[in-house]
Design a protein around this motif. Structure first.
Motif, PDB file in Angstrom:
ATOM      1  N   ILE A  54       0.826  -1.212   0.000  1.00  0.00           N
ATOM      2  CA  ILE A  54       0.000   0.000   0.000  1.00  0.00           C
ATOM      3  C   ILE A  54       0.859   1.261   0.000  1.00  0.00           C
ATOM      4  O   ILE A  54       1.974   1.282   0.511  1.00  0.00           O
ATOM      5  N   THR A  55       0.289   2.316  -0.595  1.00  0.00           N
ATOM      6  CA  THR A  55       0.845   3.660  -0.513  1.00  0.00           C
ATOM      7  C   THR A  55      -0.266   4.556   0.008  1.00  0.00           C
ATOM      8  O   THR A  55      -1.384   4.535  -0.527  1.00  0.00           O
ATOM      9  N   VAL A  56       0.003   5.308   1.064  1.00  0.00           N
ATOM     10  CA  VAL A  56      -1.020   6.125   1.708  1.00  0.00           C
ATOM     11  C   VAL A  56      -0.622   7.601   1.641  1.00  0.00           C
ATOM     12  O   VAL A  56       0.526   7.962   1.948  1.00  0.00           O
ATOM     13  N   VAL A  57      -1.562   8.445   1.254  1.00  0.00           N
ATOM     14  CA  VAL A  57      -1.328   9.889   1.195  1.00  0.00           C
ATOM     15  C   VAL A  57      -1.605  10.497   2.563  1.00  0.00           C
ATOM     16  O   VAL A  57      -2.680  10.305   3.122  1.00  0.00           O
ATOM     17  N   ASP A  58      -0.632  11.206   3.103  1.00  0.00           N
ATOM     18  CA  ASP A  58      -0.807  11.911   4.380  1.00  0.00           C
ATOM     19  C   ASP A  58      -0.849  13.396   4.081  1.00  0.00           C
ATOM     20  O   ASP A  58       0.176  14.051   3.933  1.00  0.00           O
ATOM     21  N   HIS A  59      -2.081  13.944   3.966  1.00  0.00           N
ATOM     22  CA  HIS A  59      -2.266  15.323   3.487  1.00  0.00           C
ATOM     23  C   HIS A  59      -3.414  15.960   4.271  1.00  0.00           C
ATOM     24  O   HIS A  59      -4.513  16.166   3.753  1.00  0.00           O
ATOM     25  N   ALA A  60      -3.155  16.226   5.541  1.00  0.00           N
ATOM     26  CA  ALA A  60      -4.197  16.685   6.463  1.00  0.00           C
ATOM     27  C   ALA A  60      -4.953  17.896   5.932  1.00  0.00           C
ATOM     28  O   ALA A  60      -4.355  18.862   5.453  1.00  0.00           O
ATOM     29  N   GLY A  61      -6.278  17.827   6.035  1.00  0.00           N
ATOM     30  CA  GLY A  61      -7.123  18.941   5.651  1.00  0.00           C
ATOM     31  C   GLY A  61      -7.511  18.973   4.194  1.00  0.00           C
ATOM     32  O   GLY A  61      -8.347  19.789   3.794  1.00  0.00           O
ATOM     33  N   PHE A  62      -6.953  18.082   3.389  1.00  0.00           N
ATOM     34  CA  PHE A  62      -7.256  18.051   1.964  1.00  0.00           C
ATOM     35  C   PHE A  62      -8.035  16.788   1.605  1.00  0.00           C
ATOM     36  O   PHE A  62      -8.015  15.793   2.328  1.00  0.00           O
ATOM     37  N   ALA A  63      -8.691  16.830   0.446  1.00  0.00           N
ATOM     38  CA  ALA A  63      -9.579  15.738   0.059  1.00  0.00           C
ATOM     39  C   ALA A  63      -8.844  14.418  -0.141  1.00  0.00           C
ATOM     40  O   ALA A  63      -9.432  13.344   0.006  1.00  0.00           O
ATOM     41  N   GLY A  76      10.629  -9.990  -7.838  1.00  0.00           N
ATOM     42  CA  GLY A  76      11.899  -9.427  -7.404  1.00  0.00           C
ATOM     43  C   GLY A  76      11.770  -8.112  -6.655  1.00  0.00           C
ATOM     44  O   GLY A  76      12.779  -7.536  -6.231  1.00  0.00           O
ATOM     45  N   GLY A  77      10.509  -7.630  -6.477  1.00  0.00           N
ATOM     46  CA  GLY A  77      10.298  -6.355  -5.793  1.00  0.00           C
ATOM     47  C   GLY A  77      10.621  -6.432  -4.306  1.00  0.00           C
ATOM     48  O   GLY A  77      10.502  -7.494  -3.684  1.00  0.00           O
ATOM     49  N   THR A  78      11.013  -5.297  -3.753  1.00  0.00           N
ATOM     50  CA  THR A  78      11.413  -5.261  -2.341  1.00  0.00           C
ATOM     51  C   THR A  78      10.381  -4.554  -1.458  1.00  0.00           C
ATOM     52  O   THR A  78      10.622  -4.341  -0.273  1.00  0.00           O
ATOM     53  N   GLN A  79       9.238  -4.196  -2.023  1.00  0.00           N
ATOM     54  CA  GLN A  79       8.214  -3.518  -1.234  1.00  0.00           C
ATOM     55  C   GLN A  79       7.679  -4.452  -0.143  1.00  0.00           C
ATOM     56  O   GLN A  79       7.554  -5.657  -0.353  1.00  0.00           O
ATOM     57  N   LYS A  80       7.364  -3.872   1.012  1.00  0.00           N
ATOM     58  CA  LYS A  80       6.778  -4.650   2.106  1.00  0.00           C
ATOM     59  C   LYS A  80       5.297  -4.873   1.818  1.00  0.00           C
ATOM     60  O   LYS A  80       4.556  -3.928   1.529  1.00  0.00           O
ATOM     61  N   THR A  86       4.867  -2.660   8.835  1.00  0.00           N
ATOM     62  CA  THR A  86       4.698  -2.354  10.266  1.00  0.00           C
ATOM     63  C   THR A  86       4.259  -0.916  10.519  1.00  0.00           C
ATOM     64  O   THR A  86       4.134  -0.498  11.656  1.00  0.00           O
ATOM     65  N   THR A  87       4.032  -0.168   9.452  1.00  0.00           N
ATOM     66  CA  THR A  87       3.610   1.233   9.614  1.00  0.00           C
ATOM     67  C   THR A  87       2.192   1.319  10.157  1.00  0.00           C
ATOM     68  O   THR A  87       1.864   2.183  10.981  1.00  0.00           O
ATOM     69  N   VAL A 108      -5.758  -0.629  10.018  1.00  0.00           N
ATOM     70  CA  VAL A 108      -6.020   0.676  10.628  1.00  0.00           C
ATOM     71  C   VAL A 108      -4.988   1.680  10.112  1.00  0.00           C
ATOM     72  O   VAL A 108      -3.820   1.633  10.489  1.00  0.00           O
ATOM     73  N   LEU A 109      -5.436   2.575   9.245  1.00  0.00           N
ATOM     74  CA  LEU A 109      -4.563   3.649   8.791  1.00  0.00           C
ATOM     75  C   LEU A 109      -4.555   4.779   9.820  1.00  0.00           C
ATOM     76  O   LEU A 109      -3.521   5.366  10.116  1.00  0.00           O
ATOM     77  N   ARG A 110      -5.743   5.054  10.353  1.00  0.00           N
ATOM     78  CA  ARG A 110      -5.891   6.036  11.430  1.00  0.00           C
ATOM     79  C   ARG A 110      -7.182   5.716  12.167  1.00  0.00           C
ATOM     80  O   ARG A 110      -8.223   5.531  11.549  1.00  0.00           O
ATOM     81  N   GLU A 111      -7.115   5.646  13.474  1.00  0.00           N
ATOM     82  CA  GLU A 111      -8.291   5.258  14.257  1.00  0.00           C
ATOM     83  C   GLU A 111      -9.365   6.327  14.245  1.00  0.00           C
ATOM     84  O   GLU A 111     -10.562   6.029  14.235  1.00  0.00           O
ATOM     85  N   GLY A 112      -8.984   7.599  14.265  1.00  0.00           N
ATOM     86  CA  GLY A 112      -9.936   8.698  14.372  1.00  0.00           C
ATOM     87  C   GLY A 112      -9.919   9.292  15.759  1.00  0.00           C
ATOM     88  O   GLY A 112      -9.428   8.671  16.709  1.00  0.00           O
ATOM     89  N   MET A 113     -10.449  10.501  15.899  1.00  0.00           N
ATOM     90  CA  MET A 113     -10.369  11.234  17.161  1.00  0.00           C
ATOM     91  C   MET A 113     -11.726  11.514  17.791  1.00  0.00           C
ATOM     92  O   MET A 113     -11.809  12.022  18.895  1.00  0.00           O
TER      93      MET A 113
END
Length: 355
Positions: A54-63, A76-80, A86-87, A108-113
């Motif tokens: 996975i690739t996740v965008v961390d861009h607070a406040g934007f769509a 042969g790829g080295t991606q996890k 473990t992120t 869980v990318l983010r649990e929420g507040m």
């Protein structure tokens, strides 16, 4: 004339034969065994988790904040992989349904507040849905994910009680965030819960499929939980999430004879669907009604008690104390108790005589 009659009779006979043939050869295929199908589904899901990253965008406040891209790891790829990274936390829930003990994975990318919905609430959520399938090629079978629906800007709440089990089991593990409305009327969401759920077909659409989702397809949803709505399925005046008596975030309809912790009177109908929770013959809505108050010689209807009351009394409503939640009935003194924590409220107390 004879030729016309000949062709007319021939066409009718052919149509009749075709109709009979079609009817005689139609077969109804019974649904697959749930346990057998689950074994196939969980194998595909775990293969997917171990061969995609996975690739996740961390861009607070934007769509695009918490947008997710899921990509197959090349040879042969080295991606996890999602499985090995473990992120983020890869978790699972045990869900019993159809006589099968399902393992429901979610990331869980983010649990929420904010607040967590129960499985009988409404949610405002953006999502992308893909189905998994094994495609057969000359080199062998390949597991692929195919997009079937994407909602980036949700406009309405969705009742978790009416959705597939995978949604209603996963969303209560996340929380909402906060939002602000800009001058141009657009909304900015922040700190919302975000994740990915990996759903066996038995907790999805199973044999029926849906629109362009094939039958027996495991499903993958990446999602963002923006807001929730507390629903009242039985219209008894108490939000359904407050009728979750054991406080686990889930209210369920269980099989006959199975003890339901959220069914006060044991009639097989959980409280969130029962208009008479304690089975005393008086509707819950009538039992949580405030008594009328006499003001200047006249009687004034006083509405219903809020479940727990509110923090502050409204000074404009002189005859109502908004801090009073649904009371308990004290049998010995024949009085009402509005504040004691853990009290058995009147709509759950068969001994409450005043209706």
């Amino acid at each position: 004339m004879n030729k016309f009659r000949y062709y007319f009779i021939l066409s009718i006979t052919t149509l009749s034969l075709f109709s009979c043939s079609k009817s005689d050869t139609t077969e109804i295929t019974p649904p697959r065994d749930y346990a057998v199908q689950y074994a196939s589904d969980i194998t595909d899901i775990e293969e997917y988790l171990k061969t995609y990253y996975i690739t996740v965008v961390d861009h607070a406040g934007f769509a695009d904040d918490q947008d997710v891209t899921i990509t197959k790891i090349p040879v042969g790829g080295t991606q996890k992989s999602i499985w090995d990274q473990t992120t983020y936390q890869l978790k699972s829930r045990a869900v019993s349904q159809n006589d099968v003990a399902y393992k429901l994975y979610y990331l869980v990318l983010r649990e929420g507040m904010g607040s967590a919905p129960s499985n009988v609430d409404g949610v405002l959520a953006s999502y992308r849905g893909d189905f998994l399938e094994q495609t057969v090629e000359s080199s062998g079978s390949t597991l692929t994910a195919t997009l079937f629906e994407e909602v980036k800007y949700p406009q309405q709440m969705v009742s978790l009680f009416s959705t597939i089990a995978g949604w209603s089991e996963t969303f209560p593990q996340f929380k909402t965030g906060s939002y602000t409305t800009r001058v141009d009327g657009t909304v900015s969401y922040n700190d919302f819960g975000a994740g990915i759920m990996f759903i066996p077909s038995g907790l999805g659409y199973y044999a029926s499929g849906s629109a362009n989702i094939p039958s027996y397809s495991p499903l993958i949803f990446s999602f963002k939980l923006y807001e929730l709505e507390r629903l009242d399925q039985d219209g008894d005046g108490i939000p359904s999430y407050l009728e979750d008596l054991n406080g686990d975030g889930y209210s369920r309809v269980l099989a006959t004879g199975v003890l339901n912790p959220d069914d006060t009177d044991g009639d097989g109908i959980p409280n969130f669907l029962d208009v008479d929770d304690d089975g005393d013959g008086y509707g819950t809505k009538s039992e949580i009604k405030r008594p009328n108050i006499t003001v200047n010689g006249g009687s004034t209807a006083n509405g219903h008690y809020p479940y727990n009351g509110v923090a502050n009394d409204d000074p404009l409503t002189l005859n109502v104390d908004e801090r009073q939640g649904i009371p308990a009935y004290i049998t010995a003194s024949k009085t009402l108790d509005y504040t004691t924590a853990g009290r058995t409220r009147v709509h759950l107390d068969k001994n409450y005589p005043v209706k």
